[in-house]
Motif scaffolding. Structure first.
Motif, short mmCIF file in Angstrom:
data_model
loop_
_atom_site.label_atom_id
_atom_site.label_comp_id
_atom_site.label_asym_id
_atom_site.label_seq_id
_atom_site.Cartn_x
_atom_site.Cartn_y
_atom_site.Cartn_z
N PHE A 75 0.84 -1.20 0.00
CA PHE A 75 0.00 0.00 0.00
C PHE A 75 0.87 1.25 0.00
O PHE A 75 0.61 2.21 -0.73
CB PHE A 75 -0.91 -0.01 1.23
N ASP A 78 2.47 1.55 -3.57
CA ASP A 78 1.49 1.95 -4.58
C ASP A 78 1.14 3.43 -4.44
O ASP A 78 1.11 4.17 -5.43
CB ASP A 78 0.21 1.11 -4.44
N LEU A 79 0.87 3.85 -3.21
CA LEU A 79 0.52 5.25 -2.97
C LEU A 79 1.67 6.17 -3.33
O LEU A 79 1.47 7.25 -3.90
CB LEU A 79 0.12 5.42 -1.50
N TYR A 471 -1.88 -1.95 -9.51
CA TYR A 471 -2.00 -1.31 -8.20
C TYR A 471 -3.07 -2.08 -7.41
O TYR A 471 -4.24 -1.72 -7.43
CB TYR A 471 -2.36 0.16 -8.35
N THR A 473 -3.73 -2.31 -4.36
CA THR A 473 -4.34 -1.68 -3.18
C THR A 473 -5.15 -0.44 -3.56
O THR A 473 -5.36 0.44 -2.73
CB THR A 473 -3.24 -1.29 -2.17
N THR A 474 -5.62 -0.39 -4.79
CA THR A 474 -6.35 0.79 -5.28
C THR A 474 -7.57 1.12 -4.42
O THR A 474 -7.83 2.29 -4.11
CB THR A 474 -6.80 0.58 -6.74
N ILE A 477 -6.48 2.78 -1.25
CA ILE A 477 -5.95 4.12 -1.55
C ILE A 477 -7.11 5.10 -1.75
O ILE A 477 -7.12 6.21 -1.21
CB ILE A 477 -5.04 4.09 -2.78
N GLU A 478 -8.09 4.68 -2.55
CA GLU A 478 -9.23 5.54 -2.84
C GLU A 478 -10.00 5.88 -1.56
O GLU A 478 -10.36 7.04 -1.33
CB GLU A 478 -10.15 4.85 -3.84
#
Length: 692
Positions: A75, A78-79, A471, A473-474, A477-478
């Motif tokens: 996470f 990705d972020l 990604y 863990t989208t 993240i959102e």
């Protein structure tokens, strides 16, 4: 069956030069590896090490794997990639604009110099002289000689300085600076100028972050992966070769602090990522030296036992220059301590910081900070640095105290300017005004906003286009970004159209107000507040509805589920809680004498308020009463709250507004369903032991 359990055969083994794929078996220099894919990058893990990307991997297997690959941090990675891409689009746009301005200025200077040269040649011919054509270099030298001899037609000394400055700019251009012209290609054509965008992964380990930066940030021109361990650097070089990124990624062996300090007097990096084991405090000052003006600093700190706990407050001060906040919002206090450490370190060199995104995630914190050369903004830092008086042993209330005041004035042109002065203090007494218990000091810590709204919106806009397999863990993240956006705006800037998706925006990230401070920096937990007065906890919707009905803004914090962040004061919060006790949850047993709850209940006998608007109560704060019949009979008003005949009611410390626990008003049905808070996927979720 795990990939490490697959039997190795001649048919399945490939060389390091093979095209990277997930679960690939590679043989190199007599050693066998298994390939793990994350994002668009692949890393090689020794074949006898577990290679599961499942974060629910057992603690024992995870301890073996973490040196090479840690799925818990996906996470974070990705972020980080999305944040760097968002920031990079802004940076590239600014560089292109600056380059275009430089070219236009250079062209105007060239035309002006050619006109002066032509005028000088005409003057010389008028004196009967005949000159052979000369080169630019020889002509410049001759003009200097003419000036020294005081001859007619000479260039004025002040003008000569301009010519020399132009010549220096041309020389810098030829040496390959950022403002160079279009280069000559291999076939004699002109190659469009490309702005540089350099990234440093200062503590790289296997180089996974650096590989992902090179693969997934399309405008990255150079990525440096640094580590002090030679074994780690050998692993980085192997992974770079396997991913075929030798032209973009450079592996360095050395102390990260010494390496970053080597950029004190030269051009550094546009992005620096600090992701150490434990605290990033020792690396902050050197990172400030190595980052370019208008660069991005990404910092992770995993020592939550230091920045978010009161057990080692002397250690907290030595690392971050402040004392920790004790209580429910301790991780939010930790964010502000880390930002304070970055801001004070940058301020020594005339650099101002702007937090773009500051998050408390799992067991660590992650901040993305824009760093600018802005001495004027640095002057505002004292007015954005605060102490906190915290009643941690009593009712839990807090009061903030800023170290200085930034007063806005107007200059003679009508533009805003700031006058800096001492703040009046103290803002709180030695004993809590609510319960009478002793207050303790926390801080100093950063007192400005934690996020930049424009930055979060632009990262969210990217999520509409990213591949969810790349990604993974989208969703999280959102959800976290939406929560952070609501947290900084109290939900006022959310666009409910287009299904809640953020539209693509201009790449330039708006600069936030450098003087803005956050007067309500911490959240509350209704159940914790209810414990003080020994009553049942109000539902979140009821508490939020009461605050909104009274005219306050309410949202939640990204740090903790069940939290409430509001601009109401503690006096207003206690007034609402006592009304909750009176209307909905009568006490079966009164708090003991001398306890915080007993002291607060005693203050409710102060001057009351009436349900009818008076000169002291704004009509907007008090809604219209129900029908007189319902009032006289004491019937329910229909929103779940019992009505009371119009008369003086108890008020807490002369707080004058009616409390209506309107649960419908407290619910946000259009907020969307997002993964706002992740549950720990396994037992003992958190950082492992330091790698040996």
């Amino acid at each position: 069956m795990a990939s490490s359990d697959v039997p190795m055969t001649d048919a399945t083994v490939q060389t390091i030069d093979a095209t990277p794929q997930a679960d690939q078996h590679i043989s190199h220099d007599g050693k066998e590896y298994t390939t793990i894919k994350e994002g668009l990058a692949h890393i090689l893990v020794p074949h006898d090490i577990p290679t599961s990307t499942d974060p629910r991997l057992s603690k024992e297997e995870h301890a073996k794997q973490q040196v090479f690959y840690n799925p818990i941090q996906q996470f974070n990675r990705d972020l980080t990639v999305l944040a760097i891409k968002t920031f990079g689009l802004d940076s590239i746009q600014r560089k292109l604009k600056k380059h275009e301005q430089f070219k236009q200025k250079r062209e105007r200077t060239r035309q002006r110099i050619q006109a002066e040269r032509a005028a000088g040649d005409t003057t010389n011919r008028g004196n009967g002289e005949t000159e052979a054509p000369t080169t630019d270099e020889s002509l410049s030298k001759k003009r200097k000689l003419v000036v020294a001899n005081g001859e007619e037609g000479a260039v004025h000394p002040k003008r000569q300085k301009t010519l020399d400055k132009y010549g220096a700019a041309e020389q810098e251009e030829e040496e390959g600076g950022d403002d160079q012209d279009d280069a000559t290609g291999a076939n004699g054509g002109r190659t469009p100028w490309r702005p540089s965008f350099r990234i440093l992964d200062a503590l790289s380990a296997t180089g996974l972050r650096a590989l992902r930066f090179a693969k997934e940030v399309p405008f990255a021109t150079a990525v440096t992966a640094n580590d002090m361990s030679q074994n780690a650097v050998d692993s980085i070089k192997l992974n770079v070769k396997h991913n075929k990124l030798e032209e973009t990624v450079t592996a360095k062996t050395g102390n990260a602090i010494a390496y970053m300090y080597s950029y004190c007097d030269k051009k550094g990096y546009d992005v620096i990522d600090l992701d150490p084991y434990g605290t990033a405090a020792p690396f902050i000052d050197s990172a400030i030296q190595a980052i370019n003006d208008d660069g991005l600093l990404c910092v992770t700190c995993t020592d939550s036992a230091i920045f978010a706990s009161h057990g080692y407050l002397e250690k907290t001060y030595s690392q971050y220059g402040g004392l920790p906040f004790k209580g429910e919002p301790c991780h939010e206090g930790g964010l502000r301590l880390v930002l304070h450490a970055i801001a004070t370190s940058a301020g020594r060199y005339g650099m101002a910081i702007e937090p773009l995104l500051s998050l408390s995630i799992d067991y660590y914190i992650r901040v993305f900070v824009r760093v600018r050369k802005a001495p004027t903004d640095v002057k505002l830092l004292a007015g954005k640095t605060m102490l906190v008086y915290h009643c941690e042993s009593g009712c839990g209330a807090w009061t903030t105290q800023f170290l200085a005041r930034n007063k806005v004035l107007k200059n003679k042109n009508g533009d805003p300017m700031y006058k800096h002065g001492f703040a009046q203090g103290p803002s709180a007494d030695q004993h809590c005004e609510h319960c009478g218990h002793k207050t303790h000091l926390s801080g100093p810590m950063y007192g400005g906003p934690l996020h930049n709204v424009g930055f979060i919106e632009r990262v969210l806009a990217q999520l509409n286009e990213v591949d969810k397999q790349t990604y993974a863990t989208t969703d999280r993240i959102e959800g976290m970004l939406h929560t952070a956006l609501e947290e900084i705006t109290f939900g006022t800037k959310l666009d409910k159209s287009n299904g809640g998706k953020t539209q693509a925006l201009d790449p330039l990230i708006p600069k936030s107000d450098p003087a803005e401070v956050d007067h309500h920096p911490f959240f509350i937990i209704p159940s914790s507040v209810a414990k003080i007065v020994h009553c049942s906890a109000p539902p979140l919707a009821a508490m939020r509805g009461a605050l909104r009905h009274a005219g306050f803004r309410v949202t939640m914090s990204h740090c903790k589920p069940g939290s409430i962040k509001t601009d109401a004061s503690w006096k207003d919060i206690w007034h609402i809680m006592l009304e909750w006790v009176r209307q909905r949850a009568p006490l079966k047993n009164l708090p003991k004498a001398g306890s915080p709850g007993a002291a607060i209940l005693a203050k409710s006998n102060a001057t009351g308020y009436t349900k009818t608007p008076t000169a002291d109560i704004a009509p907007a704060q008090v809604p219209a009463d129900p029908a007189p019949e319902a009032q006289s009979n004491g019937e329910n008003s229909g929103d779940g709250s019992a009505t009371t005949p119009a008369k003086d009611l108890p008020a807490y410390l002369n707080t004058k507004f009616e409390v209506n626990f309107d649960e419908k008003l407290g619910k946000d049905h259009d907020r969307g369903k997002y993964v706002r808070y992740q549950l720990a996927p396994r037992e003992n979720w958190g950082p492992m032991s330091r790698a040996k």
